[in-house]
Motif scaffolding. Sequence first.
Motif, PDB file in Angstrom:
ATOM      1  N   PHE A   1       0.821  -1.206   0.000  1.00  0.00           N
ATOM      2  CA  PHE A   1       0.000   0.000   0.000  1.00  0.00           C
ATOM      3  C   PHE A   1       0.857   1.259   0.000  1.00  0.00           C
ATOM      4  CE2 PHE A   1      -3.673  -2.581   1.477  1.00  0.00           C
ATOM      5  CZ  PHE A   1      -4.551  -2.182   0.492  1.00  0.00           C
ATOM      6  N   GLY A   2       1.996   1.230   0.671  1.00  0.00           N
ATOM      7  CA  GLY A   2       2.897   2.377   0.649  1.00  0.00           C
ATOM      8  C   GLY A   2       3.461   2.645  -0.731  1.00  0.00           C
ATOM      9  N   ILE A   3       3.853   1.593  -1.412  1.00  0.00           N
ATOM     10  CA  ILE A   3       4.398   1.739  -2.764  1.00  0.00           C
ATOM     11  C   ILE A   3       3.316   2.215  -3.723  1.00  0.00           C
ATOM     12  CG2 ILE A   3       5.329   0.439  -4.716  1.00  0.00           C
ATOM     13  CD1 ILE A   3       6.904  -1.218  -2.661  1.00  0.00           C
ATOM     14  N   LEU A   4       2.117   1.638  -3.622  1.00  0.00           N
ATOM     15  CA  LEU A   4       1.025   2.038  -4.511  1.00  0.00           C
ATOM     16  C   LEU A   4       0.608   3.493  -4.282  1.00  0.00           C
ATOM     17  CD1 LEU A   4      -1.263  -1.105  -4.630  1.00  0.00           C
ATOM     18  CD2 LEU A   4       0.143  -0.164  -6.448  1.00  0.00           C
ATOM     19  N   SER A   5       0.547   3.909  -3.029  1.00  0.00           N
ATOM     20  CA  SER A   5       0.162   5.304  -2.775  1.00  0.00           C
ATOM     21  C   SER A   5       1.233   6.267  -3.263  1.00  0.00           C
ATOM     22  CB  SER A   5      -0.138   5.525  -1.294  1.00  0.00           C
ATOM     23  OG  SER A   5       1.018   5.304  -0.514  1.00  0.00           O
ATOM     24  N   GLY A   6       2.504   5.901  -3.111  1.00  0.00           N
ATOM     25  CA  GLY A   6       3.582   6.740  -3.643  1.00  0.00           C
ATOM     26  C   GLY A   6       3.548   6.836  -5.153  1.00  0.00           C
ATOM     27  N   CYS A   7       3.262   5.724  -5.814  1.00  0.00           N
ATOM     28  CA  CYS A   7       3.176   5.728  -7.282  1.00  0.00           C
ATOM     29  C   CYS A   7       1.987   6.549  -7.770  1.00  0.00           C
ATOM     30  CB  CYS A   7       3.087   4.308  -7.807  1.00  0.00           C
ATOM     31  SG  CYS A   7       4.630   3.404  -7.673  1.00  0.00           S
ATOM     32  N   LEU A   8       0.850   6.420  -7.105  1.00  0.00           N
ATOM     33  CA  LEU A   8      -0.315   7.197  -7.521  1.00  0.00           C
ATOM     34  C   LEU A   8      -0.107   8.694  -7.292  1.00  0.00           C
ATOM     35  CD1 LEU A   8      -3.293   4.953  -6.441  1.00  0.00           C
ATOM     36  CD2 LEU A   8      -2.639   5.589  -8.740  1.00  0.00           C
TER      37      LEU A   8
ATOM     38  N   SER B   1       2.779  10.128  -7.437  1.00  0.00           N
ATOM     39  CA  SER B   1       3.725  10.519  -8.484  1.00  0.00           C
ATOM     40  C   SER B   1       3.017  10.722  -9.818  1.00  0.00           C
ATOM     41  CB  SER B   1       4.812   9.452  -8.633  1.00  0.00           C
ATOM     42  OG  SER B   1       5.586   9.365  -7.464  1.00  0.00           O
ATOM     43  N   VAL B   2       2.023   9.889 -10.115  1.00  0.00           N
ATOM     44  CA  VAL B   2       1.230  10.075 -11.335  1.00  0.00           C
ATOM     45  C   VAL B   2       0.470  11.396 -11.266  1.00  0.00           C
ATOM     46  CG1 VAL B   2      -0.750   9.185 -12.623  1.00  0.00           C
ATOM     47  CG2 VAL B   2       1.061   7.644 -11.916  1.00  0.00           C
ATOM     48  N   LEU B   3      -0.061  11.718 -10.101  1.00  0.00           N
ATOM     49  CA  LEU B   3      -0.770  12.986  -9.936  1.00  0.00           C
ATOM     50  C   LEU B   3       0.161  14.170 -10.166  1.00  0.00           C
ATOM     51  CD1 LEU B   3      -3.414  14.387  -9.163  1.00  0.00           C
ATOM     52  CD2 LEU B   3      -2.634  14.313  -6.808  1.00  0.00           C
ATOM     53  N   VAL B   4       1.388  14.089  -9.659  1.00  0.00           N
ATOM     54  CA  VAL B   4       2.368  15.148  -9.907  1.00  0.00           C
ATOM     55  C   VAL B   4       2.702  15.216 -11.396  1.00  0.00           C
ATOM     56  CG1 VAL B   4       4.750  15.865  -9.464  1.00  0.00           C
ATOM     57  CG2 VAL B   4       3.312  15.101  -7.585  1.00  0.00           C
ATOM     58  N   GLY B   5       2.775  14.073 -12.053  1.00  0.00           N
ATOM     59  CA  GLY B   5       3.008  14.064 -13.492  1.00  0.00           C
ATOM     60  C   GLY B   5       1.895  14.733 -14.264  1.00  0.00           C
TER      61      GLY B   5
ATOM     62  N   LEU C   1       9.047  10.240  -8.612  1.00  0.00           N
ATOM     63  CA  LEU C   1       9.245   8.825  -8.315  1.00  0.00           C
ATOM     64  C   LEU C   1      10.617   8.583  -7.692  1.00  0.00           C
ATOM     65  CD1 LEU C   1       7.514   6.305  -8.692  1.00  0.00           C
ATOM     66  CD2 LEU C   1       8.734   5.870 -10.801  1.00  0.00           C
ATOM     67  N   ILE C   2      11.639   9.276  -8.196  1.00  0.00           N
ATOM     68  CA  ILE C   2      12.995   9.090  -7.680  1.00  0.00           C
ATOM     69  C   ILE C   2      13.142   9.720  -6.296  1.00  0.00           C
ATOM     70  CG2 ILE C   2      15.400   9.750  -8.022  1.00  0.00           C
ATOM     71  CD1 ILE C   2      14.953   9.378 -11.001  1.00  0.00           C
ATOM     72  N   PHE C   3      12.679  10.961  -6.154  1.00  0.00           N
ATOM     73  CA  PHE C   3      12.798  11.634  -4.860  1.00  0.00           C
ATOM     74  C   PHE C   3      11.518  11.379  -4.067  1.00  0.00           C
ATOM     75  CE2 PHE C   3      15.605  14.043  -7.745  1.00  0.00           C
ATOM     76  CZ  PHE C   3      16.793  13.786  -7.100  1.00  0.00           C
ATOM     77  N   THR C   4      10.666  12.332  -3.942  1.00  0.00           N
ATOM     78  CA  THR C   4       9.356  12.151  -3.308  1.00  0.00           C
ATOM     79  C   THR C   4       8.340  12.938  -4.121  1.00  0.00           C
ATOM     80  OG1 THR C   4       9.559  14.082  -1.857  1.00  0.00           O
ATOM     81  CG2 THR C   4      10.372  11.998  -0.993  1.00  0.00           C
ATOM     82  N   PRO C   5       7.048  12.619  -3.987  1.00  0.00           N
ATOM     83  CA  PRO C   5       6.042  13.405  -4.704  1.00  0.00           C
ATOM     84  C   PRO C   5       6.052  14.884  -4.311  1.00  0.00           C
ATOM     85  CG  PRO C   5       5.099  11.323  -4.055  1.00  0.00           C
ATOM     86  CD  PRO C   5       6.452  11.407  -3.415  1.00  0.00           C
ATOM     87  N   LEU C   6       6.445  15.201  -3.089  1.00  0.00           N
ATOM     88  CA  LEU C   6       6.502  16.603  -2.672  1.00  0.00           C
ATOM     89  C   LEU C   6       7.590  17.355  -3.434  1.00  0.00           C
ATOM     90  CD1 LEU C   6       5.435  18.800  -0.783  1.00  0.00           C
ATOM     91  CD2 LEU C   6       7.157  18.075   0.862  1.00  0.00           C
ATOM     92  N   VAL C   7       8.752  16.746  -3.581  1.00  0.00           N
ATOM     93  CA  VAL C   7       9.836  17.378  -4.343  1.00  0.00           C
ATOM     94  C   VAL C   7       9.432  17.524  -5.806  1.00  0.00           C
ATOM     95  CG1 VAL C   7      12.211  17.074  -5.138  1.00  0.00           C
ATOM     96  CG2 VAL C   7      11.632  16.595  -2.775  1.00  0.00           C
ATOM     97  N   GLY C   8       8.803  16.492  -6.373  1.00  0.00           N
ATOM     98  CA  GLY C   8       8.340  16.571  -7.753  1.00  0.00           C
ATOM     99  C   GLY C   8       7.298  17.652  -7.957  1.00  0.00           C
ATOM    100  N   LEU C   9       6.411  17.808  -6.980  1.00  0.00           N
ATOM    101  CA  LEU C   9       5.394  18.860  -7.065  1.00  0.00           C
ATOM    102  C   LEU C   9       6.029  20.237  -7.022  1.00  0.00           C
ATOM    103  CD1 LEU C   9       2.362  19.598  -7.088  1.00  0.00           C
ATOM    104  CD2 LEU C   9       2.475  19.578  -4.599  1.00  0.00           C
ATOM    105  N   ILE C  10       7.000  20.432  -6.168  1.00  0.00           N
ATOM    106  CA  ILE C  10       7.679  21.731  -6.073  1.00  0.00           C
ATOM    107  C   ILE C  10       8.402  22.046  -7.383  1.00  0.00           C
ATOM    108  CG2 ILE C  10       9.558  22.966  -4.927  1.00  0.00           C
ATOM    109  CD1 ILE C  10       8.684  21.538  -2.331  1.00  0.00           C
ATOM    110  N   VAL C  11       9.098  21.063  -7.940  1.00  0.00           N
ATOM    111  CA  VAL C  11       9.811  21.275  -9.205  1.00  0.00           C
ATOM    112  C   VAL C  11       8.822  21.570 -10.333  1.00  0.00           C
ATOM    113  CG1 VAL C  11      11.242  20.131 -10.946  1.00  0.00           C
ATOM    114  CG2 VAL C  11      11.826  19.928  -8.541  1.00  0.00           C
TER     115      VAL C  11
ATOM    116  N   LEU D   1      -7.387  10.229  -9.851  1.00  0.00           N
ATOM    117  CA  LEU D   1      -6.124   9.712  -9.339  1.00  0.00           C
ATOM    118  C   LEU D   1      -5.783  10.294  -7.975  1.00  0.00           C
ATOM    119  CD1 LEU D   1      -3.947   9.537 -12.557  1.00  0.00           C
ATOM    120  CD2 LEU D   1      -4.875   7.651 -11.232  1.00  0.00           C
ATOM    121  N   ALA D   2      -6.163  11.546  -7.735  1.00  0.00           N
ATOM    122  CA  ALA D   2      -5.931  12.132  -6.425  1.00  0.00           C
ATOM    123  C   ALA D   2      -6.748  11.413  -5.350  1.00  0.00           C
ATOM    124  CB  ALA D   2      -6.283  13.620  -6.441  1.00  0.00           C
TER     125      ALA D   2
END
Length: 96
Positions: free
Chosen positions: A8-15, A17-21, A39-49, A70-71
């Motif tokens: 569940f942790g991996i799936l929530s992180g992937c979802l 990450s898709v939302l950030v994408g 995906l490499i860092f965290t969804p928070l870092v990806g969202l900021i970038v 997806l959210a």
Amino acid sequence: MGILTVVFGILSGCLLSVLVGIIGSSRRIGFGWAFLISLIFTPLVGLIVALLTDPLPGGDRRWGCIGTLLAILGLAFLAAFLLLLLTGGALVLGAC
């Protein structure tokens, strides 16, 4: 920590990450780079970038309601992950 908690942790992180994408798809960074960074860092870092890059000219909306769906799925998996983490998997496995 049980295997279901990790799944569940991996799936929530992937979802997330898709939302950030999806957020990055309307910006110059694009879906692929925003997804890969989150995906490499965290969804928070990806969202900021993704939010620091310039939006595409025209500002059209390409994804419709998929981002909202997806959210909701990401938040559901995150809630299930936290529930499994706090209970030690006892609710899912039926152990008392």
